[in-house]
Design an enzyme around this catalytic site. Sequence first.
Site, PDB file in Angstrom:
ATOM      1  N   GLU A  84      80.105   7.008  38.376  1.00  0.00           N
ATOM      2  CA  GLU A  84      81.056   6.300  37.675  1.00  0.00           C
ATOM      3  C   GLU A  84      82.294   7.268  37.322  1.00  0.00           C
ATOM      4  OE1 GLU A  84      77.885   3.975  35.083  1.00  0.00           O
ATOM      5  OE2 GLU A  84      79.529   4.890  34.254  1.00  0.00           O
ATOM      6  N   CYS A  97      88.391  10.750  34.317  1.00  0.00           N
ATOM      7  CA  CYS A  97      87.146  11.525  34.179  1.00  0.00           C
ATOM      8  C   CYS A  97      86.275  11.195  35.335  1.00  0.00           C
ATOM      9  CB  CYS A  97      86.401  11.308  33.029  1.00  0.00           C
ATOM     10  SG  CYS A  97      84.925  11.979  32.590  1.00  0.00           S
ATOM     11  N   CYS A 104      72.001  14.463  37.711  1.00  0.00           N
ATOM     12  CA  CYS A 104      72.076  15.965  37.261  1.00  0.00           C
ATOM     13  C   CYS A 104      70.714  16.518  37.194  1.00  0.00           C
ATOM     14  CB  CYS A 104      73.008  16.102  36.107  1.00  0.00           C
ATOM     15  SG  CYS A 104      73.249  17.824  35.704  1.00  0.00           S
ATOM     16  N   CYS A 108      69.866  18.354  30.531  1.00  0.00           N
ATOM     17  CA  CYS A 108      70.346  18.347  29.047  1.00  0.00           C
ATOM     18  C   CYS A 108      69.606  17.273  28.084  1.00  0.00           C
ATOM     19  CB  CYS A 108      71.712  18.396  28.546  1.00  0.00           C
ATOM     20  SG  CYS A 108      72.385  19.842  29.629  1.00  0.00           S
ATOM     21  N   CYS A 111      71.629  13.782  27.234  1.00  0.00           N
ATOM     22  CA  CYS A 111      72.438  13.144  28.366  1.00  0.00           C
ATOM     23  C   CYS A 111      71.885  12.218  29.209  1.00  0.00           C
ATOM     24  CB  CYS A 111      72.912  14.547  29.124  1.00  0.00           C
ATOM     25  SG  CYS A 111      74.022  13.889  30.472  1.00  0.00           S
ATOM     26  N   GLY A 157      77.170  14.480  36.465  1.00  0.00           N
ATOM     27  CA  GLY A 157      76.581  15.684  37.491  1.00  0.00           C
ATOM     28  C   GLY A 157      77.447  16.909  36.536  1.00  0.00           C
ATOM     29  N   GLU A 158      77.000  18.142  37.349  1.00  0.00           N
ATOM     30  CA  GLU A 158      77.252  19.661  36.938  1.00  0.00           C
ATOM     31  C   GLU A 158      78.110  19.899  38.126  1.00  0.00           C
ATOM     32  OE1 GLU A 158      77.322  21.684  34.468  1.00  0.00           O
ATOM     33  OE2 GLU A 158      78.275  23.131  35.941  1.00  0.00           O
ATOM     34  N   SER A 189      84.414  21.330  33.587  1.00  0.00           N
ATOM     35  CA  SER A 189      83.479  21.266  32.522  1.00  0.00           C
ATOM     36  C   SER A 189      82.105  21.823  32.931  1.00  0.00           C
ATOM     37  CB  SER A 189      83.444  20.017  31.642  1.00  0.00           C
ATOM     38  OG  SER A 189      82.399  19.980  30.616  1.00  0.00           O
ATOM     39  N   SER A 211      80.271  23.605  27.831  1.00  0.00           N
ATOM     40  CA  SER A 211      79.330  22.703  27.058  1.00  0.00           C
ATOM     41  C   SER A 211      78.375  23.634  26.236  1.00  0.00           C
ATOM     42  CB  SER A 211      78.591  21.596  27.857  1.00  0.00           C
ATOM     43  OG  SER A 211      79.352  20.767  28.438  1.00  0.00           O
ATOM     44  N   LEU A 212      78.810  24.086  25.071  1.00  0.00           N
ATOM     45  CA  LEU A 212      77.977  25.051  24.271  1.00  0.00           C
ATOM     46  C   LEU A 212      76.795  24.396  23.437  1.00  0.00           C
ATOM     47  CD1 LEU A 212      77.619  28.018  23.774  1.00  0.00           C
ATOM     48  CD2 LEU A 212      79.322  27.837  21.836  1.00  0.00           C
ATOM     49  N   HIS A 213      77.336  23.309  22.322  1.00  0.00           N
ATOM     50  CA  HIS A 213      76.316  22.648  21.998  1.00  0.00           C
ATOM     51  C   HIS A 213      75.413  23.156  20.882  1.00  0.00           C
ATOM     52  CE1 HIS A 213      77.984  19.523  24.555  1.00  0.00           C
ATOM     53  NE2 HIS A 213      77.147  20.007  25.466  1.00  0.00           N
ATOM     54  N   ASN A 288      76.932  10.140  21.724  1.00  0.00           N
ATOM     55  CA  ASN A 288      76.804   8.727  22.314  1.00  0.00           C
ATOM     56  C   ASN A 288      75.377   8.186  22.752  1.00  0.00           C
ATOM     57  OD1 ASN A 288      79.621   7.589  22.064  1.00  0.00           O
ATOM     58  ND2 ASN A 288      80.152   9.245  23.545  1.00  0.00           N
ATOM     59  N   CYS A 331      81.600   9.257  26.724  1.00  0.00           N
ATOM     60  CA  CYS A 331      81.039  10.421  27.176  1.00  0.00           C
ATOM     61  C   CYS A 331      79.608  10.445  27.146  1.00  0.00           C
ATOM     62  CB  CYS A 331      81.559  11.496  26.253  1.00  0.00           C
ATOM     63  SG  CYS A 331      81.337  13.081  26.967  1.00  0.00           S
TER      64      CYS A 331
HETATM   65  N1  SAH Z   1      77.943  18.770  33.561  1.00  0.00           N
HETATM   66  C1  SAH Z   1      79.027  19.182  32.938  1.00  0.00           C
HETATM   67  C2  SAH Z   1      79.969  17.944  32.839  1.00  0.00           C
HETATM   68  C3  SAH Z   1      79.524  16.469  32.702  1.00  0.00           C
HETATM   69  S1  SAH Z   1      79.114  16.178  31.025  1.00  0.00           S
HETATM   70  C4  SAH Z   1      78.693  19.561  31.352  1.00  0.00           C
HETATM   71  O1  SAH Z   1      77.675  19.368  30.849  1.00  0.00           O
HETATM   72  O2  SAH Z   1      79.800  20.192  31.081  1.00  0.00           O
HETATM   73  C5  SAH Z   1      80.584  16.057  30.182  1.00  0.00           C
HETATM   74  C6  SAH Z   1      80.303  16.521  28.535  1.00  0.00           C
HETATM   75  O3  SAH Z   1      79.550  15.411  28.009  1.00  0.00           O
HETATM   76  C7  SAH Z   1      79.350  17.529  28.468  1.00  0.00           C
HETATM   77  O4  SAH Z   1      79.854  18.496  27.253  1.00  0.00           O
HETATM   78  C8  SAH Z   1      78.236  16.892  27.984  1.00  0.00           C
HETATM   79  O5  SAH Z   1      77.218  17.828  27.144  1.00  0.00           O
HETATM   80  C9  SAH Z   1      78.547  15.749  27.181  1.00  0.00           C
HETATM   81  N2  SAH Z   1      77.507  14.970  26.920  1.00  0.00           N
HETATM   82  C10 SAH Z   1      76.559  14.607  27.680  1.00  0.00           C
HETATM   83  N3  SAH Z   1      75.848  13.399  27.132  1.00  0.00           N
HETATM   84  C11 SAH Z   1      76.338  13.027  25.965  1.00  0.00           C
HETATM   85  C12 SAH Z   1      76.102  12.113  25.126  1.00  0.00           C
HETATM   86  N4  SAH Z   1      74.969  11.255  25.146  1.00  0.00           N
HETATM   87  N5  SAH Z   1      76.946  12.068  23.755  1.00  0.00           N
HETATM   88  C13 SAH Z   1      78.113  12.937  24.029  1.00  0.00           C
HETATM   89  N6  SAH Z   1      78.272  13.670  24.731  1.00  0.00           N
HETATM   90  C14 SAH Z   1      77.509  13.755  25.843  1.00  0.00           C
HETATM   91 FE1  SF4 Z   2      73.931  17.576  33.639  1.00  0.00          FE
HETATM   92 FE2  SF4 Z   2      76.252  18.080  32.025  1.00  0.00          FE
HETATM   93 FE3  SF4 Z   2      74.318  16.078  31.468  1.00  0.00          FE
HETATM   94 FE4  SF4 Z   2      73.695  18.443  30.941  1.00  0.00          FE
HETATM   95  S1  SF4 Z   2      75.155  17.296  29.906  1.00  0.00           S
HETATM   96  S2  SF4 Z   2      72.360  16.781  32.250  1.00  0.00           S
HETATM   97  S3  SF4 Z   2      74.740  19.493  32.795  1.00  0.00           S
HETATM   98  S4  SF4 Z   2      75.582  16.200  33.365  1.00  0.00           S
END
Ligand code: SAH
Ligand code: SF4
Length: 366
Positions: A84, A97, A104, A108, A111, A157-158, A189, A211-213, A288, A331
Amino acid sequence: MSQGDLELFLAARDEKPFHARQVLQWIYQRDVSDFDEMTDLSKSLRARLKEDATITPPEVQSRHDGEDGCVKWLFSSGFGQAVETVFIPEADRGTLCISSQVGCALDCSFCATGAQGFNRNLTSAEIIGQVRHAIRELPRRENGEPAISNVVFMGMGEPLANYRSIVPVLDLLVSDYSYGLSRRRVTVSTSGIVPHIDKLSKDCNVALAVSLHAPNDELRDSIVPINKLHPISTLLDACWRYAADHSNRFITFEYVMLRGVNDSLEHANQLATLLKGKPAKVNLIPFNPFSGTEFLRSSAETIRHFQERLRKRGLVATTRKTRGDDIDAACGQLAGKVSDRVKTRLGRKKVGQKLHENKDIRMSSI
Ligand code: SAH
Ligand code: SF4
C-alpha cells in the site's frame, strides 16, 4: 537504477554516461515509459535500451479516496499479495507514505504489517514506481506546485532491512534529474537497525525517523523485538552520530501511544531524560487498532498530558493527527492483502479482510 548505476550501465555498452541524465528526465520528469519517445537520444541508443532494459510501472490493484483527501493505492506484489501507498494532503505540504517490503520480519507487537509476517523485499523499481504512479494521478496544488512535497518510508516494511533497494530510490527522489525533492523532505523511518543507520549516514543525507516507542529496554524488548539485538543506548548513539554527520539536524522519534503500556508520566520522564539536550523531536502517534490486537489507544487526555510533560522537560513534542481512517490508510494499519496460505500471527485469516470487518473499532482522530 540510480543515476550512477545508469551511467555504469551505459558505459558498459560503450555509450556516453551523460545520457543517463536524459533518460532519468524522460522517465521521472516527462513520465515517458517508452524508449522510442526519448527523441533526443540517438536511434541506436534507443534500440539498445529497448533490448537491454524495461520501464515497468507497478500493477495497480485498486485506488481508494478518503473523505479527508487521503488517497490509498494497492499495488500487486504477486501471489495474491499487495503493498500500500498513501497520500496525505495538508495545508502546507503533500506527503506520500511508501512501502519498502511485502510484510515485515521485525514483528513489532502493535503493528498490522508485522502481524502478517515477512514475504519479500520490494525492488527499487517497485518502490520508486509507487511515487511515479502517485505523481501521475494526483493533480497539482492550487498554487501550481507538485502534489507531493514529502516522501516518507512509513508504509509497509522496514526500509533499512531492504537497504540495497532503498538507496537507489533515495537517490532518485533527491536527484535534480528526477524528482529533485529536498533532502529534508525525504524521511527514512526505522525501528532501529543500527549498522544500517551508520551506512545510511555515509550513503544518503536524508531525514531520519526512529520508532522508539519505549523509554527503557525492558519495555522496548517486549514491543519492538529488534531492541534485543540493538538496545536503546546503542540505537541512540547511532542516532547522535547520524545527527552529527548532518549538521546536527533533528532526528524524529516516533512513539506510539499504547494504553497502560508506555503512556504514563513516568514513561514521559524517562523519555525526556534519554533525549534531553539532544537534536531530537518526539512525534506521539495515537495507536491505530486493528482486529486481533491486544492493544488499545491511549485516551486523548493521556496523550495531551504525556506531550505536556515532555515539553515541560524541554523537548520538542507533537502529536500526529490520524488520517485516512475511512480507507484503512492510517499509520500501522497497512496490512495489504494477505494470502490465506501465509501463516500470520493473527491466524490464517486475511488481515486486510479482518480490518474491513471491524470498522467499528476504529476511533476518530484526536
Ligand atoms: N518499519 C519502519 C517504518 C514503517 S512503520 C518503522 O517501524 O519505523 C511506520 C510507523 O508506524 C512506525 O513508527 C511504526 O512503529 C508505526 N506503527 C506501526 N503500527 C502502528 C499502529 N497500529 N498504530 C500507530 N502506529 C503504528
Ligand atoms: Fe516492521 Fe515497522 Fe511494523 Fe515494526 S513497526 S513490524 S519494523 S513495519
